[in-house]
Enzyme design. Structure first.
Site, PDB file in Angstrom:
ATOM      1  N   GLY A   9       2.742  -7.082   6.033  1.00 18.41           N
ATOM      2  CA  GLY A   9       2.975  -6.223   4.869  1.00 18.41           C
ATOM      3  C   GLY A   9       4.305  -5.497   4.939  1.00 18.41           C
ATOM      4  CB  THR A  11       7.790  -7.180   1.394  1.00 20.32           C
ATOM      5  OG1 THR A  11       6.434  -7.571   1.141  1.00 20.32           O
ATOM      6  CG2 THR A  11       8.516  -8.270   2.150  1.00 20.32           C
ATOM      7  N   GLY A  12       6.087  -4.157   1.749  1.00 21.52           N
ATOM      8  CA  GLY A  12       5.454  -3.093   0.983  1.00 21.52           C
ATOM      9  C   GLY A  12       6.069  -1.738   1.267  1.00 21.52           C
ATOM     10  CG  ASP A  14       2.331   2.468   3.839  1.00 22.79           C
ATOM     11  OD1 ASP A  14       2.899   3.128   2.943  1.00 22.79           O
ATOM     12  OD2 ASP A  14       1.118   2.582   4.099  1.00 22.79           O
ATOM     13  CG  ASP A  63      -1.435 -15.703   3.156  1.00 21.97           C
ATOM     14  OD1 ASP A  63      -2.379 -14.965   3.504  1.00 21.97           O
ATOM     15  OD2 ASP A  63      -1.155 -15.927   1.971  1.00 21.97           O
ATOM     16  CB  ALA A  86      -0.709  -7.705   5.128  1.00 24.16           C
ATOM     17  CB  ALA A  87      -4.460  -4.827   2.337  1.00 24.63           C
ATOM     18  CB  THR A 130      -7.926   3.176   2.852  1.00 22.68           C
ATOM     19  OG1 THR A 130      -7.866   3.850   1.591  1.00 22.68           O
ATOM     20  CG2 THR A 130      -9.223   2.361   2.880  1.00 22.68           C
ATOM     21  CD  GLU A 132     -10.084   4.662  -2.916  1.00 19.22           C
ATOM     22  OE1 GLU A 132     -11.251   4.404  -3.265  1.00 19.22           O
ATOM     23  OE2 GLU A 132      -9.331   5.420  -3.550  1.00 19.22           O
ATOM     24  CE1 TYR A 155      -7.194  -1.595   0.019  1.00 18.14           C
ATOM     25  CE2 TYR A 155      -8.042   0.595  -0.463  1.00 18.14           C
ATOM     26  CZ  TYR A 155      -7.165  -0.229   0.210  1.00 18.14           C
ATOM     27  OH  TYR A 155      -6.244   0.331   1.076  1.00 18.14           O
ATOM     28  CE  LYS A 159      -6.915  -1.586   3.794  1.00 16.26           C
ATOM     29  NZ  LYS A 159      -5.964  -1.916   4.876  1.00 16.26           N
ATOM     30  CG  HIS A 185       0.323   6.745   2.550  1.00 14.37           C
ATOM     31  ND1 HIS A 185      -1.037   6.528   2.631  1.00 14.37           N
ATOM     32  CD2 HIS A 185       0.904   5.590   2.937  1.00 14.37           C
ATOM     33  CE1 HIS A 185      -1.259   5.302   3.055  1.00 14.37           C
ATOM     34  NE2 HIS A 185      -0.097   4.701   3.233  1.00 14.37           N
TER      35      HIS A 185
END
Length: 367
Positions: A9, A11-12, A14, A63, A86-87, A130, A132, A155, A159, A185
């Protein structure tokens, strides 16, 4: 000896902040990226164009749903630390693609942990968890590491699996594996379909004359919002401890979506007057009476998480972690970035212009 870190992840939001942080710490950083026909590296292009690229910074096509790919890369890179960021991370979208969310956000964690167990040696592992995980029991707030989990979305459920499989591998195989339960965040790099960025982008577009108004869902939802740049330091600190453990990172305060909207407009010198409730709630510019905000029931989730409020006492005491950017500072940072990008001026510049135009308007209406 130089440490090697692997970030999924990357490119995200975080991942980009974490890559910058680790490079500044002297790490060799490897990132996994999925192949796209259109470039998706905007958040890390400044690193790709720096002296770090292909010297201390390397990207690999991968991936996290492909276990054979992960096995090979862990064996080849031999990282000292792995950060699994990544997610499929959008809560609302997870209701539309629940099976993919389960695979990409849940089962892929197992595949990465297994690759580390088989080929990773003494590698240390960070799992992005998370807030969540909570939410179904509002009366438990503020939520800490001891709060019962009750996810309210595909989601969150995915998680939850990632959280417990990380604990299971830690206890079963003596792996140094940590869960970071991060409350919301944000930053100027936040994805455009997340509510905070949706707000600041829409307001910038309204000010630039490119959008009429901002439409939102549940205005009463409360979230614990912090700056992503502060939180990546906490991720790293978890992996520097003598023993692995799980930590909540949060700001210890909570705000409604409505408050985020109000503070965002305040950065431009605009005060919002609210009328109505529920789906009939509307926000008007107090000075001009212009409609700026309304509620669209299409943006409500099938199952709402009303109240998230984190207690990061454990991280503060054990890790020595603390956030540097407060709520107002976060909103100001995001609004300023989007105003410069969309409207071509800072919030302060717009505020001065807005005040001048308003004075002219008052003078004209008196004539």
């Amino acid at each position: 000896m130089q440490k090697i870190a692997l970030i999924t992840g990357i490119t995200g939001q975080d991942g980009s902040y974490l890559a910058e942080f680790l490079l500044e710490k002297g790490y060799e950083v490897h990132g996994l990226v999925r192949r796209h026909s259109i470039s998706n590296t905007a958040r890390i292009d400044h690193i790709l164009n720096s002296e770090y690229n292909k010297v201390k910074f390397f990207l690999h096509y991968a991936d996290t749903t492909d276990s054979s790919n992960l096995m090979r890369l862990i064996a080849e890179i031999r990282p000292d630390e792995v950060y699994n960021l990544a997610a499929q991370s959008h809560v609302g979208v997870s209701f539309e693609v629940p099976e993919y969310t389960a695979e990409a956000t849940g089962v892929s964690t197992l595949k990465l942990l297994e690759a580390i167990r088989v080929n990773g040696g003494n590698c240390r592992y960070y799992q992005a968890s998370t807030s969540e995980l909570f939410g179904g029991i509002p009366e438990t707030a503020p939520q800490s590491e001891k709060t019962p989990f009750y996810p309210k979305s595909p989601y969150g459920a995915a998680k939850l699996y990632s959280y417990w499989i990380t604990v299971n591998y830690r206890e079963s195989y003596n792996m140094f594996a940590c869960n970071g339960i991060l409350f919301n965040h944000e930053s100027p790099r936040r994805g455009e379909n997340f509510v905070t960025r949706k707000i600041t982008l829409a307001i910038a577009n309204i000010m630039a004359g490119k959008q009429e108004k901002l439409s939102l869902g549940n205005m009463n939802a409360k979230r614990d919002w912090g700056f992503a740049g502060d939180y990546v330091k906490g991720m790293w600190m978890m992996l520097q401890q003598d023993k692995p453990d799980d930590f909540v990172l949060a700001t210890n305060e909570t705000h409604t979506v409505r408050e985020f909207v109000e503070e965002s407009f305040e950065q431009l010198g605009i005060t919002i007057r609210w009328e109505g409730t529920g789906v009939d709630e509307k926000g008007y510019d107090t000075a001009t009476g212009r409609l700026l905000v309304d509620v669209n029931p299409e943006f409500y989730r099938p199952a709402e998480v009303e109240f998230l409020w984190g207690d990061c006492t454990k991280a503060e005491k054990t890790l020595g972690w603390k956030r540097d950017v407060d709520f107002k500072g976060l909103v100001a940072m995001m609004m300023d970035a989007d105003m410069k990008e969309i409207a071509g001026m800072s919030c302060e510049e717009y505020k001065n212009r807005y005040f001048s135009l308003y004075v002219d308007y008052l003078l004209l209406t008196r004539i």
